[in-house]
Design an enzyme around this catalytic site. Structure first.
Site, mmCIF file in Angstrom:
data_model
loop_
_atom_site.group_PDB
_atom_site.id
_atom_site.type_symbol
_atom_site.label_atom_id
_atom_site.label_comp_id
_atom_site.label_asym_id
_atom_site.label_seq_id
_atom_site.Cartn_x
_atom_site.Cartn_y
_atom_site.Cartn_z
ATOM 1 N N ASN A 1 0.913 -1.443 0.031
ATOM 2 C CA ASN A 1 0.131 0.157 0.110
ATOM 3 C C ASN A 1 0.825 1.305 -0.020
ATOM 4 O O ASN A 1 0.499 2.339 0.068
ATOM 5 C CB ASN A 1 -1.072 0.038 1.124
ATOM 6 C CG ASN A 1 -0.287 -0.230 2.576
ATOM 7 O OD1 ASN A 1 0.808 0.110 2.748
ATOM 8 N ND2 ASN A 1 -1.029 -0.220 3.516
ATOM 9 N N ALA B 1 4.103 -7.543 4.874
ATOM 10 C CA ALA B 1 3.408 -6.616 5.100
ATOM 11 C C ALA B 1 2.705 -6.459 6.514
ATOM 12 O O ALA B 1 2.015 -7.507 7.052
ATOM 13 C CB ALA B 1 2.064 -6.440 4.068
ATOM 14 N N TYR C 1 3.191 -5.056 19.266
ATOM 15 C CA TYR C 1 3.674 -5.727 18.007
ATOM 16 C C TYR C 1 3.981 -7.000 18.015
ATOM 17 O O TYR C 1 3.701 -7.779 16.891
ATOM 18 C CB TYR C 1 5.010 -4.830 17.731
ATOM 19 C CG TYR C 1 6.004 -5.624 16.695
ATOM 20 C CD1 TYR C 1 5.413 -5.556 15.334
ATOM 21 C CD2 TYR C 1 7.082 -5.953 16.990
ATOM 22 C CE1 TYR C 1 6.236 -6.131 14.300
ATOM 23 C CE2 TYR C 1 8.014 -6.541 16.008
ATOM 24 C CZ TYR C 1 7.434 -6.524 14.581
ATOM 25 O OH TYR C 1 8.191 -7.199 13.591
#
Length: 328
Positions: free
Chosen positions: A32, A73, A140
């Site tokens: 993206n 990603a 994360y």
């Protein structure tokens, strides 16, 4: 047959794309461009779009004969993940769910997942082994662990085989000099140190010099980004040959302290590189090194660029020729 690389315009993803192209693979890239760079993609077919857009992603699978997926990603800033956990669950976990669903629909049954050694949290021992406890200390790492678990259940239900690769610090740049590390904001030690040498910041902060290490600063495992790219391709080849799903740590086997990184950077750049000792950061373990023995034995992987000086030199060559990153 093509390899789909998600996040293929990012730092590690773009190096994997370059390595695949060098092997003569047909490559499809989905990014993206939120953190990725169009100029980092050296070839293949780039689709600009988001994994969470089902129509977009379905079109990618419909238009290409995809043999396997290498999945990079994800958002990856630890500090940001603690401030905005929803962003990380939505992009990382939900994005992976969308990818797996489209793989299932298209009958694609191989995925190599770029995970993280942050899944382990505070290590019980060093070097860290694949069978050690996983207890992430930040959002994360928690989302990456959730992604790993989701992929495993898709194997149980739908036969999607996977290899998950866990590692710490990528550094360096491609031998061609055409692609390198360009993050906004930058949080990684090597490029931050080199920014001092470039005159882009006054000094590098050293967070704590009273750890139980030889020079008092934290020790970390650094791996050349091209060695990481090679590991992802070897993992895909394992799956193509019918190998079972597996999790592997990747590491150089050599830990380097913050002070050692700064000293090597001074030597490589010829600049003095001012450093300032700051208070410790909460949650920084003294030593983080992963054992990669299983990857060496089963994937046949071994890093070709183990010396810190070689890693820093390749990074310096990139940053010196691209002081503003990919900006023209």
């Amino acid at each position: 047959m093509a390899v789909l690389v998600t996040g293929g315009a990012g730092y590690i993803g773009s190096h994997a794309v370059a390595a695949l192209l060098e092997k003569g693979e047909e490559v499809v890239i989905v990014d993206n461009l939120y953190q990725g760079h169009r100029d980092a993609v050296l070839g293949g077919k780039l689709y600009e779009g988001d994994l969470r857009d089902a129509d977009f992603l379905g079109k990618v699978f419909q238009e290409n004969d995809i043999d396997g997926v290498i999945h990079f990603a994800a958002n990856s800033l630890v500090g940001e993940s603690m401030k905005d956990p929803g962003k990380y669950y939505h992009n990382n976990v939900y994005g992976t769910l969308c990818l797996l669903e489209q793989m299932q629909k298209a009958g694609v049954s191989r995925i190599v997942f770029s995970s993280t050694a942050a899944t382990y949290g505070e290590p019980e021992r060093v070097p860290i082994d694949e069978y050690d406890r996983t207890l992430p200390t930040n959002t994360y790492g928690e989302t990456k662990l959730a992604m790993e678990k989701m992929i495993r259940w898709f194997e149980v239900a739908h036969g999607i085989k996977f290899v998950s690769l866990r590692y710490f610090n990528a550094a360096g740049a491609h031998a061609s000099g055409r692609i390198g590390e360009d993050h906004q904001p930058e949080t990684h030690l090597v490029p931050l140190v080199l920014q001092v040498a470039l005159g882009q910041r006054e000094q590098i902060s050293v967070f704590g010099d009273d750890y139980a290490t030889e020079d008092g600063t934290c020790i970390r495992d650094y791996i050349h980004v091209s060695d990481l790219a090679d590991a992802h391709i070897l993992a895909l080849e394992r799956l193509r040959k019918g190998g079972e799903s597996a999790i592997y740590n990747l590491g150089s086997g050599n830990g380097y302290s913050v002070k050692q990184v700064i000293e090597v950077s001074r030597k490589v750049t010829g600049h003095s590189i001012s450093a300032k000792i700051e208070p410790r950061r909460a949650g920084d373990p003294a030593v983080l090194i992963a054992s990669s023995q299983r990857a060496r034995n089963e994937l046949g992987w071994s890093p070709k660029r183990e010396k810190l000086e070689d890693i820093v030199t390749s990074a310096w060559d990139w940053h010196r020729s691209h002081p503003n990153g990919y900006e023209k």
